[in-house]
Design an enzyme around this catalytic site. Structure first.
Site, PDB file in Angstrom:
ATOM      1  N   TYR A  24      10.109  -9.529  -6.595  1.00  0.00           N
ATOM      2  CA  TYR A  24      11.950  -9.586  -5.762  1.00  0.00           C
ATOM      3  C   TYR A  24      12.706 -10.137  -6.264  1.00  0.00           C
ATOM      4  O   TYR A  24      13.465 -10.463  -6.094  1.00  0.00           O
ATOM      5  CB  TYR A  24      11.277 -10.212  -4.078  1.00  0.00           C
ATOM      6  CG  TYR A  24      10.372  -9.014  -3.756  1.00  0.00           C
ATOM      7  CD1 TYR A  24      10.225  -8.229  -2.543  1.00  0.00           C
ATOM      8  CD2 TYR A  24       8.654  -9.156  -3.647  1.00  0.00           C
ATOM      9  CE1 TYR A  24       9.508  -7.651  -1.715  1.00  0.00           C
ATOM     10  CE2 TYR A  24       7.514  -8.705  -3.547  1.00  0.00           C
ATOM     11  CZ  TYR A  24       8.488  -7.552  -2.517  1.00  0.00           C
ATOM     12  OH  TYR A  24       6.968  -7.175  -1.370  1.00  0.00           O
ATOM     13  N   GLY A 142      -0.644  -7.772   4.161  1.00  0.00           N
ATOM     14  CA  GLY A 142       0.522  -6.969   4.676  1.00  0.00           C
ATOM     15  C   GLY A 142       0.454  -6.342   2.895  1.00  0.00           C
ATOM     16  O   GLY A 142       1.552  -6.432   2.367  1.00  0.00           O
ATOM     17  N   HIS A 147       0.127  -6.970  -5.304  1.00  0.00           N
ATOM     18  CA  HIS A 147       1.221  -7.248  -6.378  1.00  0.00           C
ATOM     19  C   HIS A 147       0.869  -7.707  -7.674  1.00  0.00           C
ATOM     20  O   HIS A 147       1.794  -7.781  -8.743  1.00  0.00           O
ATOM     21  CB  HIS A 147       2.095  -8.081  -6.117  1.00  0.00           C
ATOM     22  CG  HIS A 147       3.543  -7.047  -4.754  1.00  0.00           C
ATOM     23  ND1 HIS A 147       3.707  -6.285  -4.631  1.00  0.00           N
ATOM     24  CD2 HIS A 147       3.352  -7.568  -3.500  1.00  0.00           C
ATOM     25  CE1 HIS A 147       4.506  -5.791  -4.144  1.00  0.00           C
ATOM     26  NE2 HIS A 147       4.385  -6.818  -2.999  1.00  0.00           N
ATOM     27  N   ARG A 180      -3.931  -1.655   0.572  1.00  0.00           N
ATOM     28  CA  ARG A 180      -3.684  -0.313   1.191  1.00  0.00           C
ATOM     29  C   ARG A 180      -5.547   0.373   0.682  1.00  0.00           C
ATOM     30  O   ARG A 180      -5.907  -0.050   0.493  1.00  0.00           O
ATOM     31  CB  ARG A 180      -2.920   0.012   0.564  1.00  0.00           C
ATOM     32  CG  ARG A 180      -1.491  -0.019   1.506  1.00  0.00           C
ATOM     33  CD  ARG A 180      -0.417   1.023   0.887  1.00  0.00           C
ATOM     34  NE  ARG A 180       0.385   0.766   0.859  1.00  0.00           N
ATOM     35  CZ  ARG A 180       1.502   1.307   1.992  1.00  0.00           C
ATOM     36  NH1 ARG A 180       0.754   2.095   2.355  1.00  0.00           N
ATOM     37  NH2 ARG A 180       2.928   1.289   2.604  1.00  0.00           N
ATOM     38  N   TYR A 198       4.104  -2.857  11.201  1.00  0.00           N
ATOM     39  CA  TYR A 198       4.809  -2.661  11.851  1.00  0.00           C
ATOM     40  C   TYR A 198       5.248  -1.823  12.140  1.00  0.00           C
ATOM     41  O   TYR A 198       5.345  -0.647  12.323  1.00  0.00           O
ATOM     42  CB  TYR A 198       6.329  -3.152  10.530  1.00  0.00           C
ATOM     43  CG  TYR A 198       5.725  -4.350   9.740  1.00  0.00           C
ATOM     44  CD1 TYR A 198       6.525  -5.232  10.474  1.00  0.00           C
ATOM     45  CD2 TYR A 198       5.465  -4.082   8.614  1.00  0.00           C
ATOM     46  CE1 TYR A 198       6.218  -6.875   9.262  1.00  0.00           C
ATOM     47  CE2 TYR A 198       5.036  -5.108   7.802  1.00  0.00           C
ATOM     48  CZ  TYR A 198       5.244  -6.303   8.310  1.00  0.00           C
ATOM     49  OH  TYR A 198       4.994  -7.399   7.539  1.00  0.00           O
TER      50      TYR A 198
END
Length: 288
Positions: A24, A142, A147, A180, A198
């Site tokens: 990011y 999340g 990552h 996931r 969400y």
């Protein structure tokens, strides 16, 4: 092995903490991600209820959120009365959490909210001054842990990071970590666009690619197309390591050895109630 940058050109060269690339870092994905998840009211009730009840049922009060991002989970827990220490590797994501802390600084829980930039690979040393006797719970939710890519091909960095998480948990405390359903992604080549975390109306599409090196799945890239309002969309790419469920479970059991208790959930439901979940949530209680 080929790196994500050279093969997919998917990440910025910005490095917020030595040894961990910040996907990011250019600020673009962080800004759009805040649009996607920034409204804490969009949190699905089953997630809120699962997390809060799991923490309260185990007497957890002091929580370490090791992937706080923009602060959505941490804010939710602060509002529920928990004491929270929040860390993230991305300073671009943390600026949204810092802004919220400043805006609500007159509230006691927010005034005491600790937010720091830290590296999972050196986490224990980075925040040793904050650990004390250990946290009642460490959470990495999340799909954040994915990552952390596998730079050496043997998952040594994943093991190192989770070992640091374990060291931060007090005896009898919890680690909550998820990923996931990459087994299904590797089988089908696709990921569900709707996230169970969400109730967001902003996701337009997620295009999924799987990179194989020497016949081994090495990298999953997700190209997000996010609706930003008034018919406009923004696109960005994030890279993930495709954790295989059986291997991930074995790593957790090996690190949390001894008398630790282990539970696994699919989409916040017990495994007997969901056949092919989008997410797996692992809850490990450290032995006393």
């Amino acid at each position: 092995m080929p790196q994500a940058d050279t093969v997919f050109q998917s990440r910025s060269d910005g490095i917020s903490a030595e040894g961990v690339r910040d996907q990011y870092a250019d600020g673009k994905a962080a800004k759009v991600w805040e649009i996607f998840i920034g409204d804490k009211k969009s949190r699905t009730e089953n997630y809120r209820n699962f997390l809060v009840e799991k923490l309260r049922d185990n007497g957890c009060k002091r929580i370490l959120d090791v992937a706080c991002g923009t602060g959505v989970d941490s804010i939710m827990l602060l509002e529920e009365g928990f004491e929270v220490v929040s860390i993230d590797a991305s300073d671009k994501m943390l600026k949204y959490a810092l802004k919220e802390r400043w805006n609500r600084r007159k509230e006691v829980t927010f005034d005491k909210w600790i937010i720091e930039e830290a590296n999972w690979l050196t986490l224990y040393d980075d925040i040793e001054h904050l650990i004390g006797d250990g946290f009642d719970a460490v959470m990495c939710l999340g799909n954040s842990f994915a990552h952390l890519l596998d730079n050496y091909g043997d998952q040594r960095e994943h093991i190192q990071a989770i070992s640091n998480f374990e060291k931060c948990v007090k005896p009898g405390g919890l680690l909550l970590i998820d990923h996931r359903n990459y087994d299904n992604i590797m089988d089908t080549g696709a990921a569900p666009a709707k996230s169970i975390y969400y109730n967001s109306s902003h996701t337009a599409d997620i295009k999924t690619s799987v990179l194989y090196v020497a016949s081994k799945p090495t990298l999953v890239t997700m190209d997000y197309v996010i609706s930003t309002g008034r018919g406009d969309t923004s696109e960005f790419r994030l890279s993930y390591y495709p954790h295989k469920l059986a291997v991930f479970e074995d790593i957790l059991r090996t690190i949390f050895k001894g008398h630790s208790a282990y539970e696994m959930y699919g989409d916040f439901k017990t495994m007997d109630k969901v056949a092919n979940p989008a997410f797996y949530i692992h809850v490990v209680q450290k032995g006393k």
